[in-house]
Design a protein around this motif. Structure first.
Motif, PDB file in Angstrom:
ATOM      1  N   ASP A   1     -19.978 -25.717  -8.946  1.00 60.19           N
ATOM      2  CA  ASP A   1     -19.198 -26.751  -8.546  1.00 60.19           C
ATOM      3  C   ASP A   1     -19.953 -28.001  -8.689  1.00 60.19           C
ATOM      4  O   ASP A   1     -20.794 -28.298  -8.256  1.00 60.19           O
ATOM      5  CB  ASP A   1     -18.057 -26.962  -7.456  1.00 60.19           C
ATOM      6  CG  ASP A   1     -17.378 -28.283  -7.413  1.00 60.19           C
ATOM      7  OD1 ASP A   1     -16.569 -28.312  -8.735  1.00 60.19           O
ATOM      8  OD2 ASP A   1     -17.342 -29.040  -6.525  1.00 60.19           O
ATOM      9  N   PRO A   2     -19.772 -28.915 -10.022  1.00 62.33           N
ATOM     10  CA  PRO A   2     -20.588 -30.215  -9.947  1.00 62.33           C
ATOM     11  C   PRO A   2     -20.635 -30.912  -8.872  1.00 62.33           C
ATOM     12  O   PRO A   2     -21.585 -31.927  -8.785  1.00 62.33           O
ATOM     13  CB  PRO A   2     -20.208 -30.708 -11.469  1.00 62.33           C
ATOM     14  CG  PRO A   2     -18.915 -30.167 -11.706  1.00 62.33           C
ATOM     15  CD  PRO A   2     -18.707 -28.886 -11.052  1.00 62.33           C
ATOM     16  N   GLU A   3     -19.468 -31.098  -8.138  1.00 62.68           N
ATOM     17  CA  GLU A   3     -19.315 -31.790  -7.028  1.00 62.68           C
ATOM     18  C   GLU A   3     -19.708 -31.331  -5.588  1.00 62.68           C
ATOM     19  O   GLU A   3     -19.551 -31.783  -4.663  1.00 62.68           O
ATOM     20  CB  GLU A   3     -17.749 -32.231  -6.810  1.00 62.68           C
ATOM     21  CG  GLU A   3     -17.280 -33.055  -8.048  1.00 62.68           C
ATOM     22  CD  GLU A   3     -15.865 -33.339  -7.968  1.00 62.68           C
ATOM     23  OE1 GLU A   3     -15.452 -33.550  -6.759  1.00 62.68           O
ATOM     24  OE2 GLU A   3     -15.293 -33.495  -9.320  1.00 62.68           O
ATOM     25  N   GLY A   4     -20.454 -30.139  -5.684  1.00 65.86           N
ATOM     26  CA  GLY A   4     -20.945 -29.484  -4.519  1.00 65.86           C
ATOM     27  C   GLY A   4     -19.885 -28.811  -3.691  1.00 65.86           C
ATOM     28  O   GLY A   4     -20.187 -28.681  -2.415  1.00 65.86           O
ATOM     29  N   ARG A   5     -18.816 -28.505  -4.147  1.00 69.20           N
ATOM     30  CA  ARG A   5     -17.660 -28.088  -3.106  1.00 69.20           C
ATOM     31  C   ARG A   5     -17.649 -26.542  -3.171  1.00 69.20           C
ATOM     32  O   ARG A   5     -16.897 -25.880  -2.391  1.00 69.20           O
ATOM     33  CB  ARG A   5     -16.192 -28.429  -3.733  1.00 69.20           C
ATOM     34  CG  ARG A   5     -16.009 -30.043  -3.436  1.00 69.20           C
ATOM     35  CD  ARG A   5     -14.855 -30.359  -4.339  1.00 69.20           C
ATOM     36  NE  ARG A   5     -14.992 -30.004  -5.774  1.00 69.20           N
ATOM     37  CZ  ARG A   5     -13.991 -30.313  -6.414  1.00 69.20           C
ATOM     38  NH1 ARG A   5     -12.454 -30.872  -6.281  1.00 69.20           N
ATOM     39  NH2 ARG A   5     -14.167 -30.053  -7.947  1.00 69.20           N
ATOM     40  N   GLY A   6     -18.514 -25.888  -3.962  1.00 68.52           N
ATOM     41  CA  GLY A   6     -18.625 -24.269  -3.972  1.00 68.52           C
ATOM     42  C   GLY A   6     -18.534 -23.984  -5.366  1.00 68.52           C
ATOM     43  O   GLY A   6     -19.442 -24.405  -6.236  1.00 68.52           O
ATOM     44  N   VAL A   7     -17.728 -23.022  -5.851  1.00 66.60           N
ATOM     45  CA  VAL A   7     -18.186 -22.422  -6.957  1.00 66.60           C
ATOM     46  C   VAL A   7     -16.695 -22.101  -7.585  1.00 66.60           C
ATOM     47  O   VAL A   7     -15.492 -21.676  -7.193  1.00 66.60           O
ATOM     48  CB  VAL A   7     -18.570 -20.695  -6.911  1.00 66.60           C
ATOM     49  CG1 VAL A   7     -19.986 -21.032  -6.440  1.00 66.60           C
ATOM     50  CG2 VAL A   7     -17.950 -19.763  -6.017  1.00 66.60           C
ATOM     51  N   TRP A   8     -16.726 -22.197  -8.955  1.00 66.43           N
ATOM     52  CA  TRP A   8     -15.620 -21.859  -9.779  1.00 66.43           C
ATOM     53  C   TRP A   8     -15.664 -20.668 -10.372  1.00 66.43           C
ATOM     54  O   TRP A   8     -16.641 -20.223 -10.963  1.00 66.43           O
ATOM     55  CB  TRP A   8     -15.375 -22.942 -10.904  1.00 66.43           C
ATOM     56  CG  TRP A   8     -15.210 -24.238 -10.672  1.00 66.43           C
ATOM     57  CD1 TRP A   8     -16.187 -25.266 -10.121  1.00 66.43           C
ATOM     58  CD2 TRP A   8     -13.766 -24.863 -10.573  1.00 66.43           C
ATOM     59  NE1 TRP A   8     -15.166 -26.509 -10.045  1.00 66.43           N
ATOM     60  CE2 TRP A   8     -13.847 -26.270 -10.033  1.00 66.43           C
ATOM     61  CE3 TRP A   8     -12.535 -24.422 -10.874  1.00 66.43           C
ATOM     62  CZ2 TRP A   8     -12.688 -26.926 -10.006  1.00 66.43           C
ATOM     63  CZ3 TRP A   8     -11.422 -25.239 -10.649  1.00 66.43           C
ATOM     64  CH2 TRP A   8     -11.445 -26.435 -10.222  1.00 66.43           C
ATOM     65  N   MET A   9     -14.581 -19.670  -9.972  1.00 65.20           N
ATOM     66  CA  MET A   9     -14.606 -18.275 -10.452  1.00 65.20           C
ATOM     67  C   MET A   9     -13.346 -17.580 -10.987  1.00 65.20           C
ATOM     68  O   MET A   9     -12.709 -18.094 -10.821  1.00 65.20           O
ATOM     69  CB  MET A   9     -15.365 -17.432  -9.387  1.00 65.20           C
ATOM     70  CG  MET A   9     -14.640 -17.357  -8.219  1.00 65.20           C
ATOM     71  SD  MET A   9     -15.837 -16.277  -6.884  1.00 65.20           S
ATOM     72  CE  MET A   9     -15.943 -15.021  -7.698  1.00 65.20           C
ATOM     73  N   LYS A  10     -13.730 -16.680 -11.697  1.00 63.12           N
ATOM     74  CA  LYS A  10     -12.395 -15.831 -12.269  1.00 63.12           C
ATOM     75  C   LYS A  10     -11.554 -15.486 -10.912  1.00 63.12           C
ATOM     76  O   LYS A  10     -12.212 -15.056  -9.890  1.00 63.12           O
ATOM     77  CB  LYS A  10     -13.153 -14.557 -12.862  1.00 63.12           C
ATOM     78  CG  LYS A  10     -12.070 -13.452 -13.059  1.00 63.12           C
ATOM     79  CD  LYS A  10     -13.051 -12.314 -13.754  1.00 63.12           C
ATOM     80  CE  LYS A  10     -11.966 -10.931 -13.817  1.00 63.12           C
ATOM     81  NZ  LYS A  10     -11.641 -10.391 -12.399  1.00 63.12           N
ATOM     82  N   ALA A  11     -10.625 -15.660 -11.304  1.00 66.16           N
ATOM     83  CA  ALA A  11      -9.466 -15.312 -10.243  1.00 66.16           C
ATOM     84  C   ALA A  11      -9.197 -13.852  -9.997  1.00 66.16           C
ATOM     85  O   ALA A  11      -9.530 -12.852 -11.117  1.00 66.16           O
ATOM     86  CB  ALA A  11      -8.060 -15.849 -10.482  1.00 66.16           C
ATOM     87  N   SER A  12      -9.169 -13.373  -8.959  1.00 70.96           N
ATOM     88  CA  SER A  12      -8.866 -11.860  -8.543  1.00 70.96           C
ATOM     89  C   SER A  12      -7.490 -11.292  -9.309  1.00 70.96           C
ATOM     90  O   SER A  12      -6.515 -11.930  -9.647  1.00 70.96           O
ATOM     91  CB  SER A  12      -8.578 -11.483  -7.346  1.00 70.96           C
ATOM     92  OG  SER A  12      -8.353 -10.097  -6.978  1.00 70.96           O
ATOM     93  N   GLY A  13      -7.506  -9.951  -9.737  1.00 73.62           N
ATOM     94  CA  GLY A  13      -6.340  -9.059 -10.450  1.00 73.62           C
ATOM     95  C   GLY A  13      -6.304  -9.498 -11.921  1.00 73.62           C
ATOM     96  O   GLY A  13      -5.347  -8.895 -12.495  1.00 73.62           O
ATOM     97  N   TRP A  14      -7.399 -10.193 -12.592  1.00 74.18           N
ATOM     98  CA  TRP A  14      -7.078 -10.073 -14.194  1.00 74.18           C
ATOM     99  C   TRP A  14      -8.639  -9.557 -14.578  1.00 74.18           C
ATOM    100  O   TRP A  14      -9.792  -9.612 -14.168  1.00 74.18           O
ATOM    101  CB  TRP A  14      -7.160 -11.704 -14.363  1.00 74.18           C
ATOM    102  CG  TRP A  14      -6.054 -12.401 -13.998  1.00 74.18           C
ATOM    103  CD1 TRP A  14      -6.102 -12.902 -12.474  1.00 74.18           C
ATOM    104  CD2 TRP A  14      -4.763 -12.261 -14.315  1.00 74.18           C
ATOM    105  NE1 TRP A  14      -4.741 -13.432 -12.384  1.00 74.18           N
ATOM    106  CE2 TRP A  14      -3.777 -13.014 -13.591  1.00 74.18           C
ATOM    107  CE3 TRP A  14      -4.007 -11.518 -15.359  1.00 74.18           C
ATOM    108  CZ2 TRP A  14      -2.544 -13.242 -13.642  1.00 74.18           C
ATOM    109  CZ3 TRP A  14      -2.553 -11.654 -15.713  1.00 74.18           C
ATOM    110  CH2 TRP A  14      -2.127 -12.470 -14.737  1.00 74.18           C
TER     111      TRP A  14
END
Length: 232
Positions: free
Chosen positions: A32-45
Motif C-alpha cells: 500500500d503506497p500509504e503504508g497501511r498494509g498490502v493490497w491483495m487478491k481476495a479469498s475465494g476467487w
C-alpha cells in the motif's frame, strides 16, 4: 499514480495466463503506497477471476481496511515479508506443480536454462518449519527470515513465494521459477543434467537475460495475451 488494485488485478491475470493458478488458492499482493498494509487478491476467487471488486487492503494485523471481499488466511506471507524487506513492493504465492515437486527433492536448482540463473548457486532457500498454511505473524516472520535477501523461497509440501520491487518482477520470478523447476525435473527423469552454466556465467546472465527491460517485456506479453494490449 496507478491504483494499487489495478496492479493486483494485472498480476493475478498474468499468473493465470502463465498457468500458475490452483483453483481459488494462491495470491498476489502489492504494498500500500500509504503504508497501511498490502493490497491483495481476495479469498475465494481464482487468479483469472480477479477484478477491482475482488481486491482487498489488509493491515499487518489482518484487518480488511478496504474492499468487500474476505482476506486469505495466509496474508502474513505478504505483510511479514514487506515488513522485513523495504525493497519489496510485491509478493506472489503459488502452488504450481513443478515447483511443488522440486521442493520435495534434496537438491539445488541448476542453471540448466535461462530460467534457472535467477535461483541457482544458493539463491533458492527452503522453508522447512512447516508445510501447512502460513497463517500467523510468527510463521510469516520465520518465512521472511528464511527468504532473506533472495527473490524466492520454496516451501516443501506446499508451494513457493517470490518477491520483487513491483508486481511485474514478482510475477515473472514466479513464472521463471516454475519453468526452471520443470526443466530440472525433466533432466532428472532422463538421468540428471550433465552440464549447466558456471557460477560466473550465471552471474553474467542474470543481468544480461533478466534485466528490468527483459522482465517487463515478459510481463507485458502476459498482459497482452490476457487483455489484447499491454496495460500500464
Amino acid at each position: 499514480m496507478t491504483d494499487p488494485r489495478t496492479h493486483v488485478v494485472q498480476a493475478s491475470r498474468a499468473l493465470a495466463v502463465a498457468g500458475l493458478g490452483d483453483m481459488v488458492w494462491g495470491h498476489a499482493s502489492v504494498r500500500d503506497p500509504e503504508g497501511r498494509g498490502v493490497w491483495m487478491k481476495a479469498s475465494g476467487w481464482g487468479f483469472e477471476e480477479i477484478d477491482d471488486d475482488k481486491v482487498v487492503l489488509v493491515s499487518p494485523e489482518g484487518t480488511v481496511l478496504d474492499g468487500t471481499g474476505r482476506r486469505h488466511l495466509e496474508y502474513p506471507i505478504h505483510t511479514a515479508i514487506m515488513a522485513a524487506r523495504p525493497d519489496v513492493g510485491s509478493v506472489v504465492h503459488t502452488h504450481a506443480p513443478a515447483l511443488a515437486a522440486f521442493a520435495s527433492l534434496n537438491c539445488e536448482i541448476r542453471p540448466i536454462s535461462h530460467d534457472g540463473v535467477l535461483f541457482a548457486y544458493s539463491r533458492l532457500p527452503r522453508f522447512t518449519e512447516t508445510g501447512a498454511l502460513i497463517d500467523t505473524a510468527t510463521l510469516g516472520a520465520a518465512l521472511a527470515t528464511t527468504l532473506g535477501d533472495n527473490d524466492a523461497v520454496l516451501i516443501p509440501n506446499h508451494g513457493a513465494v517470490t518477491v520483487g520491487p513491483d508486481a511485474a518482477t514478482a510475477v515473472m520470478y514466479s513464472v521463471l521459477l516454475e519453468r526452471a523447476c520443470h526443466t530440472q525435473l525433466m533432466t532428472l527423469s532422463a538421468g540428471g543434467p550433465k552440464t549447466w552454466s558456471s557460477e560466473s556465467e550465471t552471474e553474467f546472465k542474470r543481468d544480461q537475460v533478466w534485466n528490468p527491460t527483459q522482465i517487463r517485456a515478459g510481463y507485458d506479453y502476459l498482459l497482452r495475451v490476457r487483455y489484447g494490449g499491454a496495460c500500464d
